[in-house]
Design a protein around this motif. Structure first.
Motif, mmCIF file in Angstrom:
data_model
loop_
_atom_site.group_PDB
_atom_site.id
_atom_site.type_symbol
_atom_site.label_atom_id
_atom_site.label_comp_id
_atom_site.label_asym_id
_atom_site.label_seq_id
_atom_site.Cartn_x
_atom_site.Cartn_y
_atom_site.Cartn_z
ATOM 1 N N ASP A 134 39.912 38.308 -35.865
ATOM 2 C CA ASP A 134 39.818 38.538 -37.314
ATOM 3 C C ASP A 134 41.118 39.118 -37.849
ATOM 4 O OD1 ASP A 134 37.186 37.670 -37.305
ATOM 5 O OD2 ASP A 134 36.425 39.678 -36.773
ATOM 6 N N HIS A 135 41.417 38.737 -39.055
ATOM 7 C CA HIS A 135 42.519 39.330 -39.809
ATOM 8 C C HIS A 135 43.879 39.257 -39.120
ATOM 9 C CE1 HIS A 135 39.299 40.698 -42.287
ATOM 10 N NE2 HIS A 135 38.779 41.469 -41.325
ATOM 11 N N LEU A 136 44.089 38.238 -38.303
ATOM 12 C CA LEU A 136 45.388 38.150 -37.641
ATOM 13 C C LEU A 136 46.490 37.958 -38.684
ATOM 14 C CD1 LEU A 136 46.647 38.015 -34.725
ATOM 15 C CD2 LEU A 136 46.980 35.606 -35.278
ATOM 16 N N ALA B 182 54.450 41.264 -33.663
ATOM 17 C CA ALA B 182 53.265 42.102 -33.429
ATOM 18 C C ALA B 182 52.042 41.212 -33.280
ATOM 19 C CB ALA B 182 53.067 43.074 -34.578
ATOM 20 N N GLY B 183 51.940 40.233 -34.206
ATOM 21 C CA GLY B 183 50.817 39.287 -34.143
ATOM 22 C C GLY B 183 50.779 38.591 -32.794
ATOM 23 N N ALA C 31 44.840 32.015 -33.913
ATOM 24 C CA ALA C 31 44.149 33.176 -33.323
ATOM 25 C C ALA C 31 42.846 32.763 -32.676
ATOM 26 C CB ALA C 31 43.901 34.209 -34.406
ATOM 27 N N ASP C 32 42.709 31.468 -32.445
ATOM 28 C CA ASP C 32 41.427 30.959 -31.950
ATOM 29 C C ASP C 32 41.492 30.648 -30.461
ATOM 30 O OD1 ASP C 32 40.660 31.174 -34.540
ATOM 31 O OD2 ASP C 32 40.818 29.015 -35.003
ATOM 32 N N PHE C 33 40.551 31.229 -29.717
ATOM 33 C CA PHE C 33 40.432 30.979 -28.283
ATOM 34 C C PHE C 33 39.153 30.185 -28.039
ATOM 35 C CE2 PHE C 33 42.991 34.731 -28.727
ATOM 36 C CZ PHE C 33 44.018 34.528 -27.799
ATOM 37 N N ALA C 34 39.167 29.402 -26.964
ATOM 38 C CA ALA C 34 37.963 28.624 -26.636
ATOM 39 C C ALA C 34 37.630 28.838 -25.170
ATOM 40 C CB ALA C 34 38.212 27.150 -26.905
ATOM 41 N N VAL D 225 41.330 45.411 -33.197
ATOM 42 C CA VAL D 225 41.171 43.968 -33.383
ATOM 43 C C VAL D 225 39.726 43.596 -33.113
ATOM 44 C CG1 VAL D 225 41.849 41.699 -32.552
ATOM 45 C CG2 VAL D 225 43.556 43.504 -32.738
ATOM 46 N N THR D 226 39.169 42.821 -34.044
ATOM 47 C CA THR D 226 37.817 42.308 -33.814
ATOM 48 C C THR D 226 37.902 40.793 -33.748
ATOM 49 O OG1 THR D 226 37.421 42.241 -36.171
ATOM 50 C CG2 THR D 226 36.703 44.226 -34.992
#
Ligand code: C2E
Ligand code: CA
Ligand code: CA
Length: 900
Positions: A516-518, A529-530, A557-560, A596-597
């Motif tokens: 979230d919010h990356l 930082a990101g 920011a998406d992992f699978a 980080v969420t």
């Protein structure tokens, strides 16, 4: 081999002419001989005839003489007659021109004579003075006693004795004969005794020759009747016997004269023949010059050409056929020459090609060799093979292709060798050099016959390095660069593979986990930082993964996670819990601690599905979690699917909304906190969906942003707001300013400024009557271009406002650089007044700071008098909210304002 010498055609021609001449000469000679013979025969026949005529004439003359004698003798009383007066006359008989008639007394005296002067002697003792003589009877030859010349006489006895004698002179016989039968100078008459020993008369010089002995053989048998005449001339004689005397008469033609006529005609013939020969010779010369010479030249040219003189050309001359032949020869020579050159060129090309092929082989940087397909022995190797493999040529010559394979590979080597005649590429194979180094090669090969062997040509390419690169590249292609996890392609591939087996397993799940919010972290702390947050998250997520599962990064920011260990929702929930757990502790980034969420969407595969569908569902679940505020998970179910479907439908309906006129603008007043008057209105979009009715912007604006429809919507809103402002102008309760919300996508438009200008121009509106609202996140996306666009809009005179301030991560100090006029404090702060003292403090600080920068502050979402009172005490300039009015259609606005 020596060629037999051949005579030129002209020599045959010359020989032919010679032969012709010789034949003609022989013919002429033979003809002359024949003609001579003929002439002789003719002359002989003529002579014979003349001789016969002559002998007949002599006989006749003698008979005539005898008659005369008899007549005289019969004269009665001859005695008296003669005594009385002698009147005998003799006029000659036949050829005998001279002679005399004499009457002789018995005593021999002449009684009467035709030549009285001469008859002196008398005929005393004459043998014919006989008493018994009657007669007439022929006597002689004897000398005529009267004339003294050689004569013959016809004598007739008289009855009383005495006799009458008629003499003819032999001397006159020759000329007489000649005069009668000889013609001019042609015949020589000879009269001989029966044995031809005494010449009794002759036509040639009779006084000299008459009575002479005829010496030698009178007539040469060998040459016909040719002999010399009495004058010594060669003559051809014919003969005849004078019967009463037994003498012979010879008539002889002058041989020379006889042949002379013939020889004359013969000369003419000779002349004609010679002339003919001359013509023939000339013809031969002409023919030889006109035909033989060109033919010989042509032949010479042909011979020269045959001996290899290639430049030889035949001279085109002579008669048409020869000229055509010569031309043909020249054409042939040209053609052969051309062919020769072509062949030469072809041979040269072949030679060069062979040369270059040899060069290609021996100097080729690629190792090349030829080996026997039966014995596998090397037959030829090039320099590159020697240097690549380390074996000398001699060593290669004793080796087979098995010897360049690693020992472990040799066992696996196929027994059969490829025999494809065409180029074949194979490999990579492992080869071993002399030093023991194993290299990887790709070989290009084809079969050929090589020096009597069934062989194969091989070109090897050392691909060891390339293979290494390829492996590396494959690695890179499959890996996510930032995290080292599997990339999107691998995840999808793995998912597809797992799906293919899923019916048997029934435990497959796809977990999508989006931090979230990356975006906010990037904006606030920079991309480095990101990136470290993403890396750290990856490391942590890896601890969740079980053996056989695939964890990868799909995008920003998406992992699978493709997991084959989830039987049901309980497992899914536990995985989601563990993900939450590993992310819970703060992330240490560049000395700061960040929390980080993640929003997690999970799909449990329960049927035959396509990877695309599974991914789409997981994505929908994840977005559901995000929409719900993040830091949670959603397990995909029918509701989510419906919502996702609805969203898609909404997106497509939205695309047509502008054209169909389904959009409206509602207006909400902004009130001056101190005076309580309306300072302006904010235009807020509404969608009247034909089926669903009013759709709130919170539902369709995000979809429009996602699908890009926001550009059309925003453009419409701008134009519609301007139009409305123009409509209100001059009306008593008209709001002085209209605020229009702009999306971040619109700000990025290169033609935003011209869109705004156009909208203002169309409505004939002052730029100052428009305020454009932009969220702080929109302003932070591409700072440079946002700055430029805002600068341009500001120069135009358009008012600018930062919307939803305080929710993003941008600092006010930073925003100060933008040419903005208003700050809108987000509704959440106002809503928190009273409950959370922080919100009041933040609002107060924002207002103070904004004022210090010369910005006016608008408070959103004011619903209560308390909130208004607090804001007023903080020095807030403007406020909007339900306290005054909800957003209303333009038609209702005047009454709303009046009501205030
Ligand atoms: P926003 O720009 O922050 O708009 C203010 C929102 O607060 C509006 O919601 C408004 O109805 C609501 N509001 C005003 N006073 C009160 C109050 O006292 N209490 C509460 N609870 N709410 C209040 P709305 O109209 O639903 O719009 C939602 C968002 O949709 C807007 O937020 C804006 O971001 C977006 N939006 C609306 N119209 C447009 C548009 O034309 N263009 C763009 N880009 N976005 C738009
Ligand atoms: Ca707004
Ligand atoms: Ca707002």
């Amino acid at each position: 081999m020596a060629r037999p010498r051949r005579l030129p055609f002209s020599s045959y021609l010359a020989a032919l002419v010679l032969l012709f001449v010789a034949t003609a000469a022989a013919g002429v000679a033979y003809g002359k001989h024949e003609l001579d013979g003929d002439a002789r025969a003719q002359a002989l026949a003529d002579a014979q005839a003349s001789a016969r005529q002559a002998s007949a004439a002599v006989t006749r003359a003698l008979n005539e003489l005898a008659g005369e004698v008899a007549q005289v003798a019969a004269t009665p009383h001859l005695d008296q007659t003669f005594v009385g007066g002698c009147s005998l006359k003799f006029g000659g008989v036949g050829p005998f021109g001279e002679g005399n008639l004499d009457v002789v007394r018995p005593n021999g005296t002449v009684a009467c004579s035709s030549s009285p002067g001469k008859a002196k002697e008398g005929f005393k003792g004459a043998p014919w003075l006989r008493a018994d003589l009657r007669g007439p009877k022929l006597y002689g030859p004897m000398d005529n006693p009267v004339t003294g010349t050689l004569s013959v006489a016809e004598v007739a006895g008289l009855p009383g004795g005495g006799a009458v004698a008629g003499f003819v002179d032999l001397v006159s016989l020759g000329p007489g004969l000649e005069a009668s039968f000889g013609g001019p100078q042609e015949l020589e008459f000879l009269v001989t005794n029966a044995r031809s020993t005494e010449l009794l008369a002759t036509s040639s010089d009779p006084r000299r020759w008459t009575g002479a002995e005829l010496a030698g053989t009178p007539f040469s048998k060998g040459r016909g009747s040719l002999r010399r005449g009495v004058t010594g001339t060669w003559r051809i004689f014919g003969s005849s016997t004078i019967a009463p005397l037994g003498w012979k008469v010879y008539a002889g033609y002058d041989e020379a004269r006889a042949l002379a006529a013939i020889s004359k005609s013969f000369d003419q013939e000779i002349f004609i023949i010679i002339a003919g020969l001359l013509v023939a010779a000339l013809a031969a010369v002409y023919f030889s010059r006109r035909v033989t010479l060109p033919v010989e030249r042509l032949a010479k040219a042909v011979r020269e050409r045959a001996r290899g003189q290639r430049a030889t050309r035949a001279e085109v001359c002579g008669p048409t056929e020869v000229a055509v032949l010569a031309e043909g020869f020249n054409d042939l020579v040209d053609e052969v020459e051309q062919e020769f050159h072509q062949r030469q060129r072809a041979e040269e090309a072949t030679r060069m090609a062979e040369e270059s092929y040899r060069h290609l082989f021996s100097h080729n940087p690629q190792p090349m060799w030829v080996y026997d397909t039966e014995t596998l022995k090397f037959l030829a190797v090039n320099a590159s093979a020697v240097s690549h493999y380390g074996y000398s040529r001699e060593e290669f010559a004793a080796m087979t292709i098995r010897d360049i394979r690693p020992p472990e590979d040799v066992k696996a080597m196929e027994a059969t060798v490829p025999v494809a005649p065409e180029l074949e590429r194979s490999g990579p194979w492992r080869h071993q050099t002399k030093s023991g180094e194993v290299i990887e090669v790709e070989v290009t090969s084809h079969s050929l016959d090589f020096e009597g062997h069934r062989a194969r040509f091989v070109m090897a390419e050392n691909v060891t390095q390339r293979q290494a690169y390829e492996r590396q590249l494959r690695e890179i292609a499959l890996r996510d660069e930032l995290t080292g996890l599997a990339n999107r392609a691998v995840v999808l591939d793995q998912l597809e593979r797992a799906l293919a087996q899923a019916p048997h397993r029934q435990r497959l799940a796809l977990v999508l986990c989006g931090l979230d919010h990356l975006k906010d972290i990037n904006e606030a702390h920079g991309h480095r930082a990101g990136d470290s947050v993403i890396r750290e998250a990856a490391t942590r997520l890896e601890t969740v993964v079980m053996a056989g599962d695939t964890l990868g990064r799909l995008g920003a920011a998406d992992f699978a996670l493709v997991s084959e260990h989830m039987a049901d929702e309980t497992d899914a929930i536990s995985v989601a819990g563990r993900i939450e757990g590993v992310l819970a502790s703060p992330f240490k980034v560049e000395g700061k601690e960040l929390f980080v969420t993640a929003s997690t969407g999970i799909v449990l595969v329960d049927a035959q599905r396509q990877a695309e569908e599974v991914l789409r569902d997981a994505s929908a679940a994840m977005h559901q979690a995000k929409d719900a505020g993040g830091a949670r998970y959603e397990i995909f179910n029918s509701t989510i699917r419906e919502r996702a479907v609805a969203r898609v439908e909404l997106a497509s309906a939205l695309r047509r909304a502008v054209e169909r006129g389904e959009l409206r603008l509602y207006y909400q007043p902004e009130v001056d906190v101190t005076t309580g008057t309306c300072a302006g209105v904010e235009a807020l979009m509404r969608w009247w969906h034909p089926v669903r009715g009013l759709v709130p912007p919170a539902e369709f604006i995000p979809v429009a942003e996602e699908t890009g429809s926001i550009l059309a919507l925003g453009h419409w809103a701008l134009q519609e707001a301007c139009r409305q402002a123009a409509e209100w102008r001059g009306q008593a309760a008209a709001p002085p300013q209209i605020s229009v919300n702009l999306s971040a996508h619109q700000l990025a438009l290169p033609d935003l400024v011209s869109q705004v200008t156009e909208a203002l121009d169309q409505a004939h509106l002052d730029a100052g009557s428009i305020c454009l609202e932009l969220t702080e996140t929109a302003l932070m996306q591409d700072v440079d271009s946002a700055m430029a666009t805002l600068g341009a809009l500001h120069d135009l005179g358009v008012q600018l406002s930062i919307d939803d301030f305080g929710t993003g991560y941008s600092s006010l100090l930073y925003l100060r650089r933008y040419p903005v006029d208003y700050l809108k404090i987000d509704r959440t702060f106002v809503a928190g007044f009273g409950a959370d003292t922080h919100d009041e403090a933040i609002a107060s600080a924002i207002i103070g700071l904004a004022h210090s920068f010369g910005l006016k502050v608008v408070a959103e979402g004011v619903e209560t008098e308390q909130q208004l009172e607090l804001l007023r005490s903080m020095g807030c300039d403007l406020a909007q909210g339900y306290l005054w009015s909800q957003p209303v259609p333009s038609s209702e606005l005047p009454s709303t304002l009046r009501a205030r």
